[in-house]
Design a protein around this motif. Structure first.
Motif, short mmCIF file in Angstrom:
data_model
loop_
_atom_site.label_atom_id
_atom_site.label_comp_id
_atom_site.label_asym_id
_atom_site.label_seq_id
_atom_site.Cartn_x
_atom_site.Cartn_y
_atom_site.Cartn_z
N LEU A 240 0.82 -1.21 0.00
CA LEU A 240 0.00 0.00 0.00
C LEU A 240 0.86 1.26 0.00
CD1 LEU A 240 -2.97 1.02 0.26
CD2 LEU A 240 -2.56 1.15 2.72
N GLY A 241 2.00 1.21 0.65
CA GLY A 241 2.87 2.39 0.74
C GLY A 241 3.30 2.92 -0.62
N HIS A 242 3.23 2.06 -1.65
CA HIS A 242 3.69 2.49 -2.97
C HIS A 242 2.54 2.59 -3.97
CE1 HIS A 242 7.62 2.48 -1.32
NE2 HIS A 242 7.32 1.32 -0.76
N VAL A 243 1.33 2.71 -3.46
CA VAL A 243 0.18 3.06 -4.29
C VAL A 243 0.30 4.56 -4.58
CG1 VAL A 243 -2.33 3.46 -4.17
CG2 VAL A 243 -1.36 1.25 -3.48
N GLY A 251 9.18 12.63 -4.50
CA GLY A 251 9.90 11.38 -4.75
C GLY A 251 9.78 10.43 -3.57
N CYS A 252 9.79 9.12 -3.88
CA CYS A 252 9.66 8.09 -2.84
C CYS A 252 10.95 7.26 -2.84
CB CYS A 252 8.45 7.22 -3.16
SG CYS A 252 8.25 5.82 -2.04
N GLY A 253 11.22 6.63 -1.71
CA GLY A 253 12.41 5.78 -1.59
C GLY A 253 12.46 4.66 -2.62
N CYS A 254 11.31 4.28 -3.19
CA CYS A 254 11.27 3.17 -4.15
C CYS A 254 11.69 3.62 -5.55
CB CYS A 254 9.88 2.57 -4.20
SG CYS A 254 8.65 3.60 -5.03
N GLY A 255 11.84 4.94 -5.75
CA GLY A 255 12.23 5.45 -7.07
C GLY A 255 11.08 6.07 -7.83
N GLY A 258 5.18 10.33 -5.76
CA GLY A 258 3.82 10.51 -5.27
C GLY A 258 3.21 9.29 -4.58
N CYS A 259 4.06 8.36 -4.10
CA CYS A 259 3.54 7.19 -3.39
C CYS A 259 2.96 7.61 -2.03
CB CYS A 259 4.65 6.19 -3.09
SG CYS A 259 5.47 5.53 -4.54
N LEU A 260 2.07 6.80 -1.49
CA LEU A 260 1.48 7.08 -0.17
C LEU A 260 2.56 7.32 0.88
CD1 LEU A 260 -0.81 7.21 1.90
CD2 LEU A 260 -0.78 4.70 1.97
ZN LIG Z 1 7.19 4.28 -3.46
#
Ligand SMILES: [Zn+2]
Length: 397
Positions: A240-243, A251-255, A258-260
């Motif tokens: 869910l964190g990367h929805v 930016g998100c840690g996953c690359g 706008g992720c949750l």
């Molecule tokens: Zn993410």
């Protein structure tokens, strides 16, 4: 048939104990003679124990009553997280018999050192379990990352900085004691184990199908459908964190963008609240970020309240998609999301109401977990117990 009846009778005793043989027979719909012979096997295996005599208030000899053996089997849970390692024992009745925690930032240590500390902690817990007369059945390891459950391979754990690890093999190589090394070792994602913990030891029985949202460093979810965890085709469901909340968001840690997690992750909340330089989870650092954010919110600090409103908004946007896809009975907030629920839920609910189709108040309930920070650990240990309850014959035959 014997396998089925053994599981049926054990489950009835665990769930209803202390209970007489006659009451078990009536409950499971078997003859008293059949139940008595199954109970003998369960007594010999040490799964159940005679714990007293029933008081029927009638003349005649009272029958003995049975319950899960308090000195019987336990599941062992191990959680390795960013700033703590924890081990716990859960017995057949679901009681937590022991929790051992080793605090310290695991991101700063070589992976081998972390595994060695984990192996030592498991060994210590097992020695204590045996001293207390308990019998460890198996070890389940909860990790903050993607796990290929059949092989026990950790694919990636971004917040730990680990990837491609054969977890059972690495733990054995790191010096698991002989007693621990002979236990079966299962490996799973922490959010999935937390959902299982909620199902068995939390709000579970009343929830129906639910989405269990756990937030600390990252945000993960476990999906429970038909009283079973839904892991997806590869066991990776519930990220869910990367929805995406906003395609062009921060930016998100996953690359991705706008992720949750980029709105509602712990570090993001801390930065927005001006609490830089403090880190830690609720277990690793009980007086750390979670406590500071909560205290600042309770004191009405405007930046913190704004950050929590934004996090609640992002949770509501992301969960609207989940509700549209799955139509769950409930969404359960756990971990840091539970701790901060008073500030997150109003905006979360407002978004669900505004965005779900038809504009009506959503049928999906929003609940707050009462399990505290050890839900995943308890779920991991409990999964070992549940394997025994589902098929006790594997252990008595
Ligand atoms: Zn993410």
């Amino acid at each position: 048939m014997r396998r089925h009846n053994l599981a049926l009778v054990l489950r009835a005793i665990v769930e209803r104990g202390p209970v007489s043989r006659a009451a078990v027979a009536a409950y499971v719909g078997l003859t008293k003679a059949t139940v008595s012979s199954i109970v003998e096997e369960l007594l010999v295996a040490g799964f159940v124990a005679e714990v007293g005599r029933e008081n029927r208030g009638e003349a005649g000899r009272p029958g003995t009553v049975l319950a899960a053996n308090p000195n019987g089997p336990v599941g062992v849970g191990l959680e390795i997280n960013v700033d703590y390692i924890a081990v716990c024992l859960v017995d057949l009745a679901g009681e937590v018999r022991r929790v051992d925690v080793r605090r310290g930032d695991n991101r700063e240590l070589p992976r081998g050192d972390v595994l060695r500390i984990a192996a030592e902690l498991v060994a210590t817990t097992l020695v204590n379990a045996r001293t207390a007369g308990l019998k460890p059945l198996g070890l389940a390891v909860a990790l903050p990352g993607l796990v290929d459950e059949p092989s026990g391979m950790l694919i990636v754990a971004p917040n730990l900085g680990w990837r491609d690890l054969d977890v059972p093999g690495a733990l054995r190589a790191a010096g698991l004691s002989a007693a621990a090394a002979e236990l079966p070792i299962a490996v799973g994602n922490e959010a999935n184990f937390a959902a299982i913990g909620e199902l068995w030891y939390g709000h579970g029985p009343e929830l129906g199908d639910f989405v269990h949202v756990t937030g600390e460093t990252g945000i993960g979810a476990g999906l429970v459908v038909g009283r079973r965890l839904f892991g997806g085709a590869h066991g990776y469901a519930g990220e869910l964190g990367h929805v995406t909340v906003e395609p062009d968001g921060p930016g998100c840690g996953c690359g991705a963008r706008g992720c949750l997690e980029a709105y509602a992750g712990q570090e993001v909340l801390a930065r927005a609240a001006g609490l830089s330089g403090v880190t830690g989870t609720s277990v690793g650092n009980p007086d750390g970020l979670g406590a500071l954010i909560e205290a600042a919110a309770a004191a009405g600090q405007p930046e913190v309240l704004a950050a929590l409103r934004r996090a609640g908004w992002a949770l509501g946007v992301a969960l609207t998609d989940v509700v549209h896809l799955l139509d769950p009975d409930a969404v359960v907030l756990a971990g840091l999301c539970a701790r901060l629920a008073a500030w997150l839920v109003p905006e979360l609910r407002a978004q669900l109401t505004a965005r779900t189709i038809g504009g009506v108040p959503p049928r999906t309930r929003v609940e707050v977990s009462q399990l505290g920070p050890y839900g995943a650990l308890r779920g991991a240990a409990g999964s070992v117990v549940m394997t025994l309850l589902a098929n006790p014959m594997a252990e008595v035959a």
